[in-house]
Design a protein around this motif. Structure first.
Motif, PDB file in Angstrom:
ATOM      1  N   ILE A  98       0.838  -1.200   0.000  1.00  0.00           N
ATOM      2  CA  ILE A  98       0.000   0.000   0.000  1.00  0.00           C
ATOM      3  C   ILE A  98       0.873   1.250   0.000  1.00  0.00           C
ATOM      4  CG2 ILE A  98      -1.601   1.375   1.395  1.00  0.00           C
ATOM      5  CD1 ILE A  98      -2.887  -1.265   2.285  1.00  0.00           C
ATOM      6  N   VAL A  99       1.910   1.251   0.834  1.00  0.00           N
ATOM      7  CA  VAL A  99       2.802   2.412   0.889  1.00  0.00           C
ATOM      8  C   VAL A  99       3.514   2.602  -0.444  1.00  0.00           C
ATOM      9  CG1 VAL A  99       4.758   3.474   2.060  1.00  0.00           C
ATOM     10  CG2 VAL A  99       3.136   2.094   3.369  1.00  0.00           C
ATOM     11  N   ALA A 100       4.022   1.513  -1.012  1.00  0.00           N
ATOM     12  CA  ALA A 100       4.750   1.617  -2.276  1.00  0.00           C
ATOM     13  C   ALA A 100       3.844   2.088  -3.403  1.00  0.00           C
ATOM     14  CB  ALA A 100       5.384   0.270  -2.627  1.00  0.00           C
ATOM     15  N   GLN A 101       2.632   1.517  -3.482  1.00  0.00           N
ATOM     16  CA  GLN A 101       1.766   1.809  -4.612  1.00  0.00           C
ATOM     17  C   GLN A 101       1.005   3.117  -4.455  1.00  0.00           C
ATOM     18  OE1 GLN A 101      -0.639  -1.630  -5.803  1.00  0.00           O
ATOM     19  NE2 GLN A 101       0.927  -2.987  -4.981  1.00  0.00           N
ATOM     20  N   SER A 102       0.703   3.505  -3.234  1.00  0.00           N
ATOM     21  CA  SER A 102      -0.047   4.742  -3.036  1.00  0.00           C
ATOM     22  C   SER A 102       0.893   5.918  -2.797  1.00  0.00           C
ATOM     23  CB  SER A 102      -1.020   4.598  -1.864  1.00  0.00           C
ATOM     24  OG  SER A 102      -1.764   5.786  -1.691  1.00  0.00           O
ATOM     25  N   TYR A 103       1.618   5.888  -1.703  1.00  0.00           N
ATOM     26  CA  TYR A 103       2.545   6.992  -1.424  1.00  0.00           C
ATOM     27  C   TYR A 103       3.672   7.039  -2.459  1.00  0.00           C
ATOM     28  CZ  TYR A 103       5.788  10.146   0.782  1.00  0.00           C
ATOM     29  OH  TYR A 103       6.627  11.213   1.008  1.00  0.00           O
ATOM     30  N   GLY A 104       4.235   5.880  -2.776  1.00  0.00           N
ATOM     31  CA  GLY A 104       5.385   5.842  -3.681  1.00  0.00           C
ATOM     32  C   GLY A 104       5.081   6.377  -5.063  1.00  0.00           C
ATOM     33  N   ARG A 105       3.985   5.933  -5.656  1.00  0.00           N
ATOM     34  CA  ARG A 105       3.649   6.381  -7.008  1.00  0.00           C
ATOM     35  C   ARG A 105       3.398   7.878  -7.069  1.00  0.00           C
ATOM     36  NH1 ARG A 105      -0.509   1.500  -8.732  1.00  0.00           N
ATOM     37  NH2 ARG A 105       1.073   0.059  -9.563  1.00  0.00           N
ATOM     38  N   ALA A 106       2.911   8.452  -5.994  1.00  0.00           N
ATOM     39  CA  ALA A 106       2.586   9.881  -5.985  1.00  0.00           C
ATOM     40  C   ALA A 106       3.790  10.759  -5.676  1.00  0.00           C
ATOM     41  CB  ALA A 106       1.480  10.148  -4.969  1.00  0.00           C
ATOM     42  N   ASN A 107       4.838  10.189  -5.095  1.00  0.00           N
ATOM     43  CA  ASN A 107       5.925  11.025  -4.593  1.00  0.00           C
ATOM     44  C   ASN A 107       7.310  10.676  -5.111  1.00  0.00           C
ATOM     45  OD1 ASN A 107       4.689  12.821  -2.263  1.00  0.00           O
ATOM     46  ND2 ASN A 107       3.735  10.801  -2.095  1.00  0.00           N
ATOM     47  N   VAL A 108       7.456   9.542  -5.784  1.00  0.00           N
ATOM     48  CA  VAL A 108       8.762   9.137  -6.300  1.00  0.00           C
ATOM     49  C   VAL A 108       8.789   9.353  -7.806  1.00  0.00           C
ATOM     50  CG1 VAL A 108      10.356   7.215  -6.625  1.00  0.00           C
ATOM     51  CG2 VAL A 108       9.138   7.472  -4.451  1.00  0.00           C
ATOM     52  N   ASN A 109       9.815  10.050  -8.276  1.00  0.00           N
ATOM     53  CA  ASN A 109       9.942  10.368  -9.692  1.00  0.00           C
ATOM     54  C   ASN A 109      11.301   9.915 -10.220  1.00  0.00           C
ATOM     55  OD1 ASN A 109       7.375  11.889 -10.017  1.00  0.00           O
ATOM     56  ND2 ASN A 109       8.327  13.288  -8.543  1.00  0.00           N
ATOM     57  N   LEU A 234      -1.277  -1.579   8.966  1.00  0.00           N
ATOM     58  CA  LEU A 234      -0.442  -0.485   8.476  1.00  0.00           C
ATOM     59  C   LEU A 234      -0.729   0.726   9.337  1.00  0.00           C
ATOM     60  CD1 LEU A 234       1.482   0.976   6.526  1.00  0.00           C
ATOM     61  CD2 LEU A 234      -0.515   1.482   5.088  1.00  0.00           C
ATOM     62  N   TYR A 235       0.279   1.186  10.066  1.00  0.00           N
ATOM     63  CA  TYR A 235       0.205   2.478  10.734  1.00  0.00           C
ATOM     64  C   TYR A 235       0.803   3.515   9.800  1.00  0.00           C
ATOM     65  CZ  TYR A 235       2.197   6.450  13.197  1.00  0.00           C
ATOM     66  OH  TYR A 235       2.568   7.728  13.547  1.00  0.00           O
ATOM     67  N   GLY A 236       0.148   4.659   9.705  1.00  0.00           N
ATOM     68  CA  GLY A 236       0.699   5.781   8.948  1.00  0.00           C
ATOM     69  C   GLY A 236       0.338   7.082   9.626  1.00  0.00           C
ATOM     70  N   LYS A 237       1.220   8.039   9.554  1.00  0.00           N
ATOM     71  CA  LYS A 237       0.893   9.348  10.111  1.00  0.00           C
ATOM     72  C   LYS A 237      -0.312   9.916   9.378  1.00  0.00           C
ATOM     73  CE  LYS A 237       5.483  10.626  11.821  1.00  0.00           C
ATOM     74  NZ  LYS A 237       6.666  11.513  11.656  1.00  0.00           N
ATOM     75  N   LYS A 238      -1.201  10.509  10.138  1.00  0.00           N
ATOM     76  CA  LYS A 238      -2.500  10.906   9.608  1.00  0.00           C
ATOM     77  C   LYS A 238      -2.387  11.864   8.430  1.00  0.00           C
ATOM     78  CE  LYS A 238      -7.019  12.488  11.297  1.00  0.00           C
ATOM     79  NZ  LYS A 238      -7.758  12.938  12.503  1.00  0.00           N
ATOM     80  N   ASP A 239      -1.477  12.828   8.511  1.00  0.00           N
ATOM     81  CA  ASP A 239      -1.376  13.800   7.414  1.00  0.00           C
ATOM     82  C   ASP A 239      -0.925  13.142   6.127  1.00  0.00           C
ATOM     83  OD1 ASP A 239       1.145  13.321   8.498  1.00  0.00           O
ATOM     84  OD2 ASP A 239       1.901  15.315   7.981  1.00  0.00           O
ATOM     85  N   LEU A 240      -0.088  12.113   6.228  1.00  0.00           N
ATOM     86  CA  LEU A 240       0.341  11.392   5.021  1.00  0.00           C
ATOM     87  C   LEU A 240      -0.788  10.539   4.469  1.00  0.00           C
ATOM     88  CD1 LEU A 240       3.928  10.263   6.089  1.00  0.00           C
ATOM     89  CD2 LEU A 240       3.326  12.117   4.527  1.00  0.00           C
ATOM     90  N   PRO A 246      -6.420   5.525  -2.172  1.00  0.00           N
ATOM     91  CA  PRO A 246      -6.549   4.075  -1.970  1.00  0.00           C
ATOM     92  C   PRO A 246      -6.102   3.318  -3.211  1.00  0.00           C
ATOM     93  CG  PRO A 246      -8.700   5.089  -2.299  1.00  0.00           C
ATOM     94  CD  PRO A 246      -7.712   6.214  -2.182  1.00  0.00           C
ATOM     95  N   ILE A 247      -5.746   2.052  -3.034  1.00  0.00           N
ATOM     96  CA  ILE A 247      -5.327   1.238  -4.184  1.00  0.00           C
ATOM     97  C   ILE A 247      -6.315   0.110  -4.465  1.00  0.00           C
ATOM     98  CG2 ILE A 247      -2.894   1.776  -3.835  1.00  0.00           C
ATOM     99  CD1 ILE A 247      -2.560  -1.056  -2.690  1.00  0.00           C
ATOM    100  N   GLU A 248      -7.301  -0.068  -3.577  1.00  0.00           N
ATOM    101  CA  GLU A 248      -8.386  -1.015  -3.818  1.00  0.00           C
ATOM    102  C   GLU A 248      -9.698  -0.249  -3.769  1.00  0.00           C
ATOM    103  OE1 GLU A 248      -6.995  -5.416  -2.414  1.00  0.00           O
ATOM    104  OE2 GLU A 248      -8.050  -4.190  -0.945  1.00  0.00           O
TER     105      GLU A 248
END
Length: 409
Positions: A98-109, A234-240, A246-248
């Motif tokens: 979830i982190v790789a596909q959601s956060y990663g796709r949006a922030n890694v270039n 999965l714990y994540g900081k709320k602002d992130l 979502p990926i599903e």
């Protein structure tokens, strides 16, 4: 050491394997389940079975209370700021994806960096490999010290201003190494990167405080901590999490659905599409209750003492090589080893004939096997129900196996 009375709570430990009392030394793969967890799952199916968040009838309300009550237990267990930061998943693997596909796709270039280590489980390698390929990023590895520990100086060399994600396991499932996550997080944040932690081998065995660690994401599985399979966190900081997509997609995670556009529910439900893992969450909640009744500090000390005893006793076996730090204060409660030229699978088979269950293979850590210059290893991993007598049985089994293979050869 913890009281041996704890073993009475685990019905499977009363069984015999191949005519011998079971010695279960594979808890790093999956732990055994206390009766308290088994009963909680059965009680849900027998008395409260219903879907959650949907119905207004009694069963639906009771199921929702059990499911969401488990979320509150997880929040307290890892000291998250709010329950909205707790996402139920199928396990550590799903959480990291979830982190790789959601956060990663949006922030890694293209040209950005993702940093991991040579000791990572495949679940904390492959998602980043795929993300790096997709985004044109660079996947970098922090090398290990000779004893299998991480040097903060080496971390500082590898993590740069181009680094967007640092993802490291809290405890190695092979070496037992306990990594300095708080200090690594500080290095990641100083370079503008987020810190992702694979906590699969840590959360069951020690007190985890995500606010103290200051990590951005933390993932772990229920089945390694006395809970059922198929449930993780999965714990994540709320602002992130609020900024992530979502990926599903489907039921449960939606707010409004139109013909062309839809909107998502608020946290944490936007990441929990479909009928959630209700019985699994309830079972995980019961497992947390059980562990907290014992005390995580006591559990950690028990496993340190057991690892120290195991290293001492196993070192008496001639021709046996132990991997990872030999200082028990630097490792968790597992010992990975090889015996002379005996293949780990053959060794594990002989031990199993004597009722002793250990893991053999590459432990989903093939890059680490290459770093160790071996094809496979055997691993004995301990939990709250293991005793010094279990270690003695293992040592006796190792000596028996050594004699057997010497006679064969």
């Amino acid at each position: 050491m913890l009281s041996k009375d704890i073993r009475k709570h685990f019905p499977i430990l009363a069984h015999e394997i191949n005519g011998h009392p079971l010695v279960y030394l594979d808890s790093a793969a999956t732990s055994q389940k206390p009766q308290q967890v088994i009963d909680a799952i059965s009680n849900y199916y027998e008395h409260d079975n219903s879907n959650v968040h949907r119905g207004v009838h009694t069963l639906g309300n009771r199921a929702t209370e059990g499911y969401e009550g488990a979320r509150d237990k997880v929040r307290n267990f890892i000291n998250a700021k709010s329950r909205e930061e707790i996402i139920f998943t199928r396990g550590t693997t799903t959480a990291l994806n979830i982190v790789a596909q959601s956060y990663g796709r949006a922030n890694v270039n293209e040209g950005d960096e993702i940093v991991i280590t040579h000791m990572e489980h495949h679940s904390n390698i492959i998602p980043w490999q795929q993300l790096a390929k997709e985004r044109g990023a660079v996947l970098k590895y922090v090398d290990l010290e000779e004893d299998g520990t991480l040097s903060l100086e080496e971390v500082r060399k590898v993590v740069t201003e181009r680094t967007k994600i640092v993802s490291i396991m809290h405890v190695s499932n092979v070496l037992g190494t306990m990594n300095p996550i708080k200090e690594i997080t500080e290095i990641a944040h100083a370079n503008g990167a987020v810190m992702v932690v694979d906590g699969a081998q840590a959360a069951p065995h020690m007190k985890v405080d995500v606010q103290h660690l200051d990590c951005d994401f933390y993932a772990f599985s229920g089945h390694k901590m006395g809970g059922p399979t198929g449930i993780g966190v999965l714990y994540g900081k709320k602002d992130l999490l609020n900024k992530m997509e979502p990926i599903e997609f489907g039921g449960e995670m939606i707010d409004f659905v139109g013909l062309q556009e839809s909107t998502w529910k608020e946290l944490p439900w936007k990441f929990e599409g479909g009928t959630p893992i209700i019985a699994g969450a309830i079972g995980l909640g019961a497992a947390i209750d059980f562990l907290e009744e014992i005390g995580l500090d006591k559990i950690e000390r028990h496993e340190h003492d057991l690892a120290a005893y195991a290293i001492k006793r196993m070192s008496e076996v001639e021709g046996l090589t132990i991997y990872g730090p030999l200082d028990p204060e630097k490792r968790a409660g597992l010992v990975t080893f090889n015996l002379n030229d005996v293949h780990p699978h053959d060794l594990a088979t002989v031990l199993d004939m004597n009722g002793i269950a250990v893991r053999a293979g590459h432990h989903c850590a093939q890059p680490l096997m290459k770093w160790l210059d071996v094809s496979a290893t055997a691993r004995a991993s301990f939990y709250i129900y293991n005793t010094e007598e279990d270690v003695d049985r293992l040592v006796d089994g190792l000596r028996m196996a050594k004699e057997y293979f010497n006679d064969v050869n």
